[in-house]
Scaffold this active site. Structure first.
Site, PDB file in Angstrom:
ATOM      1  N   ASP A 134       0.831  -1.206   0.000  1.00 35.57           N
ATOM      2  CA  ASP A 134       0.000   0.000   0.000  1.00 35.57           C
ATOM      3  C   ASP A 134       0.863   1.252   0.000  1.00 35.57           C
ATOM      4  O   ASP A 134       1.642   1.482   0.930  1.00 35.57           O
ATOM      5  CB  ASP A 134      -0.909   0.012   1.230  1.00 35.57           C
ATOM      6  CG  ASP A 134      -1.996  -1.040   1.152  1.00 35.57           C
ATOM      7  OD1 ASP A 134      -2.726  -1.038   0.151  1.00 35.57           O
ATOM      8  OD2 ASP A 134      -2.117  -1.850   2.091  1.00 35.57           O
ATOM      9  N   ASP A 186     -10.355  -6.052  -1.120  1.00 31.25           N
ATOM     10  CA  ASP A 186      -9.277  -5.567  -0.256  1.00 31.25           C
ATOM     11  C   ASP A 186      -9.855  -4.931   1.003  1.00 31.25           C
ATOM     12  O   ASP A 186     -10.495  -3.888   0.944  1.00 31.25           O
ATOM     13  CB  ASP A 186      -8.440  -4.542  -1.038  1.00 31.25           C
ATOM     14  CG  ASP A 186      -7.266  -3.998  -0.235  1.00 31.25           C
ATOM     15  OD1 ASP A 186      -7.100  -4.392   0.940  1.00 31.25           O
ATOM     16  OD2 ASP A 186      -6.526  -3.165  -0.778  1.00 31.25           O
TER      17      ASP A 186
END
Length: 229
Positions: free
Chosen positions: A39, A181
């Site tokens: 991320d 996600d």
């Protein structure tokens, strides 16, 4: 309800011990992870800061696993080449972060890696079908982007079903996958698999210390039996 099928599982490295990312990447590899999800946050698109190209490169040196870079950033065009040079195998950009989505996805592919498009929870996916031919993966955020440890948003299930229907209708079943996600655990994973998800990204559930080993958690998320030698 359709039969549950095995999916790909990618741990988000954000949930790991950040003081020893190389060791953590190796542990994920040994536990049977299908890929590592990285991320990238800029403090503007989401209210948090995480990694940059240097960290991607360091993780890439530590593992042979496929690296998926999730760019939660504004102006993603500026960083695509540096992500690729650092070792990204797939780059996911957000629908909300650019006005030139098709051009951006095409550019990512032109750079030689897979392209993905993510939708935040409050964003309508009404126009998703028009972008599917440009995507290797579509990512449905099942938590609000920025922080780990959030609960799974139940309305994600109908979004998965919508995306699955659109992919089938467009004849893209073999070229575009559905990734979910956030908030993925032993309870939410079967719901996602049943709705048609191909890929699950998990963080807190996988890294939290409890009686289950990491490799067993990955098998559970896939819908496979564990503990059988």
């Amino acid at each position: 309800m359709k039969k549950q099928e095995s999916v790909l599982v990618g741990p988000s490295i954000m949930g790991a011990d950040l003081t020893c990312l190389g060791v953590e990447a190796k542990k994920l590899e040994q536990a049977g992870s299908d890929f590592i999800h990285i991320d990238i946050m800029d403090g503007h698109f989401v209210p948090n800061l995480t990694f940059g190209p240097g960290i991607i490169a360091a993780i890439n040196r530590s593992t042979d696993l496929f690296l998926e870079v999730h760019a939660m950033i504004y102006n993603p065009f500026e960083f695509i080449e540096s992500f690729v040079r650092s070792g990204a195998d797939r780059i996911i950009v957000h629908f909300e972060a650019s006005e030139d989505i098709k051009e951006l996805l095409s550019y990512i592919k032109k750079c030689g890696v897979q392209a993905g498009l993510a939708f935040s929870p409050d964003t309508s996916i009404e126009f998703l079908p028009s972008f599917l031919p440009f995507c290797d993966v579509v990512v449905l955020m099942s938590v609000y982007p920025g922080f780990t440890g959030q609960s799974f948003l139940p309305n994600t299930i109908e979004k998965i079903a919508f995306a699955r229907h659109a992919i089938k209708t467009l004849g893209l079943k073999d070229s575009c996958l559905i990734e979910v996600d956030g908030g993925i655990d032993q309870q939410s994973a079967p719901l996602c698999r049943d709705a048609g998800a191909d890929i699950l990204v998990t963080a807190s559930y996988l890294f939290e210390a409890d009686s289950l080993a990491m490799e067993d958690k990955i098998l559970l998320l896939r819908g496979e039996n564990y503990g059988v030698k």
